[in-house]
Design an enzyme around this catalytic site. Structure first.
Site, mmCIF file in Angstrom:
data_model
loop_
_atom_site.group_PDB
_atom_site.id
_atom_site.type_symbol
_atom_site.label_atom_id
_atom_site.label_comp_id
_atom_site.label_asym_id
_atom_site.label_seq_id
_atom_site.Cartn_x
_atom_site.Cartn_y
_atom_site.Cartn_z
ATOM 1 N N HIS A 1 0.840 -1.197 0.000
ATOM 2 C CA HIS A 1 0.000 0.000 0.000
ATOM 3 C C HIS A 1 0.876 1.248 0.000
ATOM 4 C CE1 HIS A 1 -3.335 -2.693 1.008
ATOM 5 N NE2 HIS A 1 -2.545 -3.211 1.938
ATOM 6 N N HIS B 1 1.590 11.816 0.221
ATOM 7 C CA HIS B 1 1.107 13.077 0.777
ATOM 8 C C HIS B 1 0.089 13.728 -0.152
ATOM 9 C CE1 HIS B 1 0.841 17.075 2.325
ATOM 10 N NE2 HIS B 1 1.577 17.604 1.365
#
Length: 560
Positions: free
Chosen positions: A337, A341
């Protein structure tokens, strides 16, 4: 006989003692010191703090009447930002004019941090006096007493708690704060560390006209996260994740990188954060350095060899080979995964392209941006929270958190899921997780196409008949279906389509939609005259109708 045995054994005895000491020193020096993430909580703002794209622009229109160019620029940024209508700003920003007082900025910090710290401590049944280390980060708001002092005072932490308040570190400070807590935990045994990440929005709005500083007004929203770390062995059984690697990269020695994100006053004295045009290039360079350090730690040997071979071919082989791109390692072989940001749609798109990721790999980042906006240093925690809420995490999965910030910095944290996540646990996404993911690209494309289509319709309307015969149009749903079926309608096609599909009904929603077009028409030079005609008309529209219109449609711009 005994004497001879003693003389013979003394060197061996000394050697055994020395070896034992060395082994003990080596054990305590090189032993693995595990850092566990026991749990974390993200702040979910109340719905009354939501700000739609339309209301956001309306707010600036009401406050800055003579800054039309600034409003138009921010509206364009908002249209492309990827932020939806559920993102929130603190109450002082809703006021006219926005209240930037120190008192209200403190109240914003208290609202966010007191809420999530209280939730986290009660959730894990942790006594505040059990916290040994407290680290907070808030880039642009640094009050006295500090943010950590506010937490200590509110919850009654011990007098010997080790507290640090970080500021000026930008959006990458969340991972940086984790790094500081990790270092402190490595020298303090059997300890708990509480890390707090947020950004205060209310005191940092920019009121000038510098375009490089106006971007921050449009993308930053309210949010925060509280993370509980531990190095205690007994917490391994209840912890969710273990910290595997943390890599920090700082390219601030380069002047271009240093000034790419910088807070400064503009020519009129208004203070804001300037984002330079070199930002993308700087971020790419910093990311490359960060990945080059992280890669050998996480990538399988096959990927490392392919990368090394491509570099050799580029530098050593024939000239034609140098034109080939250096092989980008497949980081999906190292991670399950990705938490990129949520700095903006362009940031996520660039990372997705450079790392050759699929749409689903960046889903958590896009949905975080869409629902919560850019929450600065806490965005990577909202993304991890999303993965939990969508039940995508399983024991053994590895997660890569990537954050960028002023300085310029790129920080990476790698976590390993070490327990089965509670699928029924409530978090910041729990109330609406079934509504996600949404196709943000499709949403914004359809909305924009609809606005273009309606703007073109104005060409077919005469000033005299605008409110009479020409409001007999097709149903709104039928119009939307037509847009979905052909998002690339040319102006002539739209005119013909409108004339052919006109119905003999009156649709109030469609009428309201037409009234919103004037502020958009200036985008299309071919229909500049429609702006004047409808702009004069909209002056006669009651404000009650305009309010209903704005709440019904997420229009990027509004006519007044």
């Amino acid at each position: 006989m005994i004497y001879l045995f003693a003389e013979f054994s003394k060197p061996h005895f000394y050697l055994a003692v020395a070896s034992s000491i060395l082994l003990i020193v080596a054990y305590f020096t090189f032993r693995s010191k595990h850092i566990y993430l026991v749990d974390f909580v993200c702040y979910r703002p109340p719905d009354h703090l939501r700000v739609t794209l339309a209301n956001f622009v309306e707010h600036y229109e009401d406050y800055k009447f003579d800054h039309r160019d600034s409003i138009d620029f921010q509206a364009k940024v908002l249209e492309k930002s990827g932020i939806g209508d559920q993102a929130c700003v603190p109450l002082p920003v809703h006021e006219l004019p926005p209240n930037t007082s120190l008192k209200l900025a403190r109240e914003e910090v208290e609202e966010v941090l007191f809420s999530i710290v209280g939730t986290l401590l009660s959730k894990k049944k942790i006594n505040p006096k059990s916290i040994d280390i407290l680290v907070s980060n808030c880039s642009l708001f640094c009050p006295t007493p500090s943010i950590t002092a506010m937490i200590i005072n509110k919850f009654g932490f011990r007098s010997n708690v080790k507290s640090v308040s970080l500021s000026g570190m930008g959006c990458s400070a969340g991972i940086l704060a984790i790094n500081l807590a990790k270092d402190l935990l490595k020298v303090q045994k059997n300890s708990l560390a509480l890390v707090l990440s947020m950004e205060a929005v209310s005191p940092n709005g920019y009121l000038g006209r510098n375009k490089s500083m106006l971007i921050g007004n449009t993308i930053f929203r309210m949010g925060g996260a509280a993370i509980l770390l531990s190095n205690r062995k007994q917490d391994m059984k209840i912890a969710k994740y273990e910290l595997m690697h943390l890599i920090r990269t700082h390219v601030g020695s380069n002047d271009e990188a240093y000034s790419s994100v910088i807070q400064m006053p503009d020519q009129d004295g208004f203070v804001g954060v300037s984002l330079s045009r070199a930002l993308v290039h700087v971020a790419s360079k910093a990311l490359t350095i960060n990945m080059s350090e992280l890669g050998p730690l996480v990538l399988p040997y096959s990927e490392q060899l392919r990368f090394a071979w491509s570099v050799v071919c580029r530098k050593v082989m024939q000239t034609a080979s140098r034109k080939k791109e250096v092989y980008v390692p497949n980081f999906k072989k190292a991670f399950d995964h990705f938490c990129i940001h949520a700095g903006g749609r362009a940031v996520i798109d660039a990372m997705e392209s450079n790392l050759k990721l699929q749409k689903e790999d960046a889903e958590a980042s896009r949905m975080t941006l869409y629902r919560f906006g850019n929450t600065s240093s806490s965005s990577v925690w909202y993304e991890l929270c999303y993965l939990e809420a969508k039940k995508k995490l399983k024991k053994g999965d590895k997660i890569w958190q990537i954050a960028f910030g002023s300085g310029f910095k790129t920080n990476s944290a790698v976590w390993k899921c070490i327990s089965d996540i509670d699928l029924e646990e409530e978090n910041a996404w729990f109330d609406r997780i079934n509504s996600y993911p949404v196709d943000t690209d499709s949403i914004f494309a359809e909305v924009n196409a609809l606005y273009v289509y309606m703007a073109v319709i104005l060409l077919t309307l005469s000033r005299e008949r605008l409110l009479i015969d020409e409001f007999r149009k097709c149903h709104l749903d039928h119009l939307v279906d037509a847009i979905k079926s052909n998002l690339k309608l040319r102006k002539e096609d739209a005119q013909q389509s409108y004339i052919a599909e006109r119905k003999s009904c009156r649709n109030p929603k469609l009428k309201s939609l037409v009234l919103k077009i004037p502020a958009l028409v200036d985008k299309f030079s071919a229909i500049s005259q429609g702006y004047i005609i409808t702009g004069q008309l909209c002056k006669q529209v009651p404000m009650a109708v305009v309010s209903i219109m704005r709440s019904s449609f997420p229009c990027p711009r509004n006519s007044r």
